[in-house]
Design an enzyme around this catalytic site. Structure first.
Site, PDB file in Angstrom:
ATOM      1  N   LYS A  83       0.859  -1.195   0.000  1.00 60.97           N
ATOM      2  CA  LYS A  83       0.000   0.000   0.000  1.00 60.97           C
ATOM      3  C   LYS A  83       0.887   1.235   0.000  1.00 60.97           C
ATOM      4  O   LYS A  83       1.772   1.376   0.860  1.00 60.97           O
ATOM      5  CB  LYS A  83      -0.847  -0.039   1.264  1.00 60.97           C
ATOM      6  CG  LYS A  83      -2.234   0.523   1.132  1.00 60.97           C
ATOM      7  CD  LYS A  83      -2.986   0.208   2.430  1.00 60.97           C
ATOM      8  CE  LYS A  83      -4.342   0.817   2.458  1.00 60.97           C
ATOM      9  NZ  LYS A  83      -4.960   0.639   3.778  1.00 60.97           N
TER      10      LYS A  83
HETATM   11  O1  G3P Z   1      -9.669   1.756   4.734  1.00 61.98           O
HETATM   12  C1  G3P Z   1      -9.149   2.941   5.201  1.00 61.98           C
HETATM   13  C2  G3P Z   1      -9.608   3.122   6.590  1.00 61.98           C
HETATM   14  O2  G3P Z   1      -8.833   2.410   7.488  1.00 61.98           O
HETATM   15  C3  G3P Z   1      -9.774   4.518   6.994  1.00 61.98           C
HETATM   16  O3  G3P Z   1     -10.960   4.530   7.669  1.00 61.98           O
HETATM   17  O4  G3P Z   1     -12.603   5.349   9.235  1.00 61.98           O
HETATM   18  O5  G3P Z   1     -10.181   5.922   9.550  1.00 61.98           O
HETATM   19  O6  G3P Z   1     -11.485   6.947   7.715  1.00 61.98           O
HETATM   20  P1  G3P Z   1     -11.321   5.756   8.589  1.00 61.98           P
END
Ligand code: G3P
Length: 217
Positions: A83
């Site tokens: 990634k």
């Molecule tokens: O898949 C990406 C994720 O981990 C980010 O999620 O909820 O931190 O925006 P969030």
């Protein structure tokens, strides 16, 4: 639609994996921090559990650093997807790593143009962050629709990995639009099975069943 689990918690991955719900896993530095585990150790455990792609994120800011870290992470297992962030250096790293035959997940995508250029750089997955766009009053789901249209217009094979999914409605909408993959925390995936009418219906069936005095076993 493929389901990836967005976590580095082994027990949660195992539980969903036993139900055949896990087509892959995504992690990031914040999720590794939350797990309290060593990145290589926990990523290896995840790769041993899950057959599909397991995203492990680089942390260098320059392309050379990302390439070196990506190669190191890819040594953990065959199913590692490296990634990298959607920066110019990230795109350079994406091109080199994907030319080497590695899966690359380009993350932190917030615009259709970013998704377009990531596809040009050979990304295996593009990760548009729905929830974080919604957080600033933009339309995360419209981004998924725009990317779907653009990729379909030109036959790009990069898979749209709807990320930063926070609600079950995000899952429905991303599926309707045709995101190839969604990645969500285990709690969101488990909520997909819930409906109050299911609970209510079950309760009333059981009440009536009691009245019959019968047993199946
Ligand atoms: O898949 C990406 C994720 O981990 C980010 O999620 O909820 O931190 O925006 P969030």
């Amino acid at each position: 639609m493929k389901f990836f689990v967005d976590t580095a918690e082994i027990d949660a991955i195992r539980e969903l994996n036993e139900l055949g719900m896990v087509d892959g896993v995504t992690t990031n530095p914040s999720l590794i921090m939350k797990s309290g585990r060593d990145i290589k150790e926990v990523t290896k455990e995840i790769c041993d559990l899950v057959a599909g792609p397991v995203s492990a994120e680089t942390v260098a800011l320059d392309a050379e650093g990302m390439i070196a870290e990506g190669r190191e992470l890819a040594r953990i297992a065959e199913n590692i997807a490296v990634k990298v962030p959607l920066t110019w250096d990230g795109l350079r790293a994406c091109k080199v790593l994907s030319d080497e035959g590695r899966m690359v997940n380009v993350t932190l995508c917030f615009s259709a143009n970013q998704a377009l250029i990531a596809a040009k750089a050979g990304a295996t997955f593009i990760s548009p962050f729905i929830g974080r766009l919604d957080d600033i009053n933009l339309d995360g789901m419209q981004l998924i629709a725009d990317i779907r249209e653009i990729y379909d217009n030109y036959g790009f094979e990069t898979q749209i990995l709807a990320a930063s999914i926070r609600t079950v409605n995000h899952v429905t909408e991303a599926a309707r639009i045709g995101a190839d993959v969604m990645t969500a925390p285990p709690a969101v995936i488990k909520k997909l099975a819930e409906h109050p009418l299911t609970d209510k219906g079950l309760e009333s069936f059981l009440k009536d069943w009691e009245k019959t005095g019968q047993k199946i076993l």
